[in-house]
Design a protein around this motif. Sequence first.
Motif, PDB file in Angstrom:
ATOM      1  N   GLU A 325      -7.980 -60.935  -3.518  1.00  0.00           N
ATOM      2  CA  GLU A 325      -7.542 -60.308  -4.762  1.00  0.00           C
ATOM      3  C   GLU A 325      -6.027 -60.151  -4.823  1.00  0.00           C
ATOM      4  O   GLU A 325      -5.495 -59.283  -5.516  1.00  0.00           O
ATOM      5  N   PHE A 326      -5.310 -61.008  -4.107  1.00  0.00           N
ATOM      6  CA  PHE A 326      -3.849 -61.027  -4.157  1.00  0.00           C
ATOM      7  C   PHE A 326      -3.340 -61.992  -5.226  1.00  0.00           C
ATOM      8  O   PHE A 326      -2.156 -61.960  -5.577  1.00  0.00           O
ATOM      9  N   ALA A 327      -4.210 -62.867  -5.714  1.00  0.00           N
ATOM     10  CA  ALA A 327      -3.807 -63.837  -6.736  1.00  0.00           C
ATOM     11  C   ALA A 327      -5.015 -64.251  -7.541  1.00  0.00           C
ATOM     12  O   ALA A 327      -6.167 -63.984  -7.167  1.00  0.00           O
ATOM     13  N   LEU A 339      -1.714 -56.246  -6.831  1.00  0.00           N
ATOM     14  CA  LEU A 339      -1.964 -56.044  -5.404  1.00  0.00           C
ATOM     15  C   LEU A 339      -1.223 -57.095  -4.576  1.00  0.00           C
ATOM     16  O   LEU A 339      -0.639 -56.787  -3.527  1.00  0.00           O
ATOM     17  N   GLY A 340      -1.222 -58.331  -5.073  1.00  0.00           N
ATOM     18  CA  GLY A 340      -0.545 -59.409  -4.362  1.00  0.00           C
ATOM     19  C   GLY A 340       0.955 -59.221  -4.305  1.00  0.00           C
ATOM     20  O   GLY A 340       1.598 -59.520  -3.291  1.00  0.00           O
ATOM     21  N   GLU A 341       1.542 -58.729  -5.399  1.00  0.00           N
ATOM     22  CA  GLU A 341       2.980 -58.492  -5.412  1.00  0.00           C
ATOM     23  C   GLU A 341       3.360 -57.389  -4.425  1.00  0.00           C
ATOM     24  O   GLU A 341       4.399 -57.470  -3.749  1.00  0.00           O
ATOM     25  N   ILE A 342       2.521 -56.372  -4.339  1.00  0.00           N
ATOM     26  CA  ILE A 342       2.775 -55.310  -3.351  1.00  0.00           C
ATOM     27  C   ILE A 342       2.707 -55.886  -1.941  1.00  0.00           C
ATOM     28  O   ILE A 342       3.558 -55.602  -1.094  1.00  0.00           O
ATOM     29  N   GLN A 357      -7.671 -54.020   5.033  1.00  0.00           N
ATOM     30  CA  GLN A 357      -8.519 -53.347   4.047  1.00  0.00           C
ATOM     31  C   GLN A 357      -9.237 -54.352   3.150  1.00  0.00           C
ATOM     32  O   GLN A 357     -10.448 -54.227   2.897  1.00  0.00           O
ATOM     33  N   GLN A 358      -8.493 -55.342   2.664  1.00  0.00           N
ATOM     34  CA  GLN A 358      -9.103 -56.327   1.771  1.00  0.00           C
ATOM     35  C   GLN A 358     -10.101 -57.217   2.515  1.00  0.00           C
ATOM     36  O   GLN A 358     -11.128 -57.618   1.949  1.00  0.00           O
ATOM     37  N   ALA A 359      -9.822 -57.533   3.763  1.00  0.00           N
ATOM     38  CA  ALA A 359     -10.761 -58.346   4.550  1.00  0.00           C
ATOM     39  C   ALA A 359     -12.085 -57.621   4.726  1.00  0.00           C
ATOM     40  O   ALA A 359     -13.164 -58.230   4.644  1.00  0.00           O
ATOM     41  N   LEU A 360     -12.023 -56.321   4.960  1.00  0.00           N
ATOM     42  CA  LEU A 360     -13.260 -55.540   5.095  1.00  0.00           C
ATOM     43  C   LEU A 360     -14.077 -55.564   3.809  1.00  0.00           C
ATOM     44  O   LEU A 360     -15.302 -55.553   3.841  1.00  0.00           O
ATOM     45  N   GLN A 361     -13.403 -55.603   2.668  1.00  0.00           N
ATOM     46  CA  GLN A 361     -14.097 -55.566   1.385  1.00  0.00           C
ATOM     47  C   GLN A 361     -14.598 -56.931   0.929  1.00  0.00           C
ATOM     48  O   GLN A 361     -15.578 -57.012   0.180  1.00  0.00           O
TER      49      GLN A 361
END
Length: 435
Positions: A325-327, A339-342, A357-361
């Motif tokens: 969900e970064f792009a 989220l990706g820009e952060i 965190q994102q990998a866990l989700q």
Amino acid sequence: MSTPLLKLRSVNKSFKSADGSDRLILENVDFTLNEGEIVALLGQSGSGKSTLLRIMAGLISADSGEVEYASKPIYGPVNGISMVFQSFALFPWLSVQQNVELGLEARGIAPDVRAKKAKQAIELIGLEGFEGALPKELSGGMRQRVGIARAIVLEPEVLLMDEAFSALDVMTGEHLRDDILELWQSGDLPTKSLLVVSHNIEEAVMMADRALIFSSNPGRVRFELPIELERPREPKTSEIHHLVDCIYTEMVTPQRRLADGQLDYGLATERSPYPRATVASIEGLMERLIDPEFLGRADLPKIAEAAEMDDNAFINAVEDLVLLEFAMVKDGDLIATELGEIFGNGDSELRKRMLGQQALQTIPFISDLYQELKNTPSKRVSFDVLTKSLGLSLDKREVKKTLDLILEWSTYGDLIDLDFKARKVFLHSESPVRT
């Protein structure tokens, strides 16, 4: 109407998984190769493309469905079909001449006839004067030319090329590709149709009359793009760019979407639920996407070129950025999410925390591993257990690479740590037990 030379209908193929169950590699593959055309087959590693070519060549059989050459069923190797392999597959103790003669010798061709035919094929492919050389004395490009000469000396109607240029450096691969196209255009190539498996999207567009995209898990043809351009083709034209853009977009876009339009990788059959790209590739591509040249939105072919990644690595990194969900991909562009820009602008600690965190989700295998480590009394899981678990759904060749990526993502995200001596993983907050 073009004459069909090779036709597949509802072809299925499975292999045994580590637990003895059947793993579906190809599902309901329909495909026709017509006389007078070059077709490019694109898809991710492990999608079954090489398996499909081996079925076409009669080297292995399909579990079900129909496979025909010249309207006759294929039950084994066929005289009218030859195959060129990525790995050259030359006998190191045989000379160039002897390697090229092998197929003719297997067919019982008289020595003087096969020597003449082999010499003609060697000259045709540009190796005149190297007939007596051993493979170790040749460059990679020259060794692949020997492989091609060995295939065309049999005068096949259908030539199957399984990533024949991918083991070569860029310039050598381009020169060899251009030579093959020149032979094709001149009519000197004794072949009526070419099927080229490739990871290089521009190569496919430069060569083919049709480009087919192969899906994964299981493999099947899901998209076809006609390429109606005269040869020779210039790589930097707007027409070529448009076609490359279309293929990039299709390859990184899953077929299934949720009702609200969001990409659904949990349901999509287009990718496996595992990481595909290294952390360095993800970070590098994200940094490039948000730099001043692109400002968070980039045309896919342009950012692929700017990132200096090969097509396979680039597509893997794009898929993983979308998965995390970064792009997102829209209208042929790669677009950074908030989220990706952060993530891209963050320091190393923030990036590690966000990726964890994102990998866990988003990665079920990583989430399951993390929960198992929390719930297992020993707080340890061995590499062997993880390897066996991955072997239930992945080809043996993909297991180690996938496990390496899972461990890389999980350690980078401070989810786990590794005890290489004991070959075990443990939670990041735990200390390994030393004995």
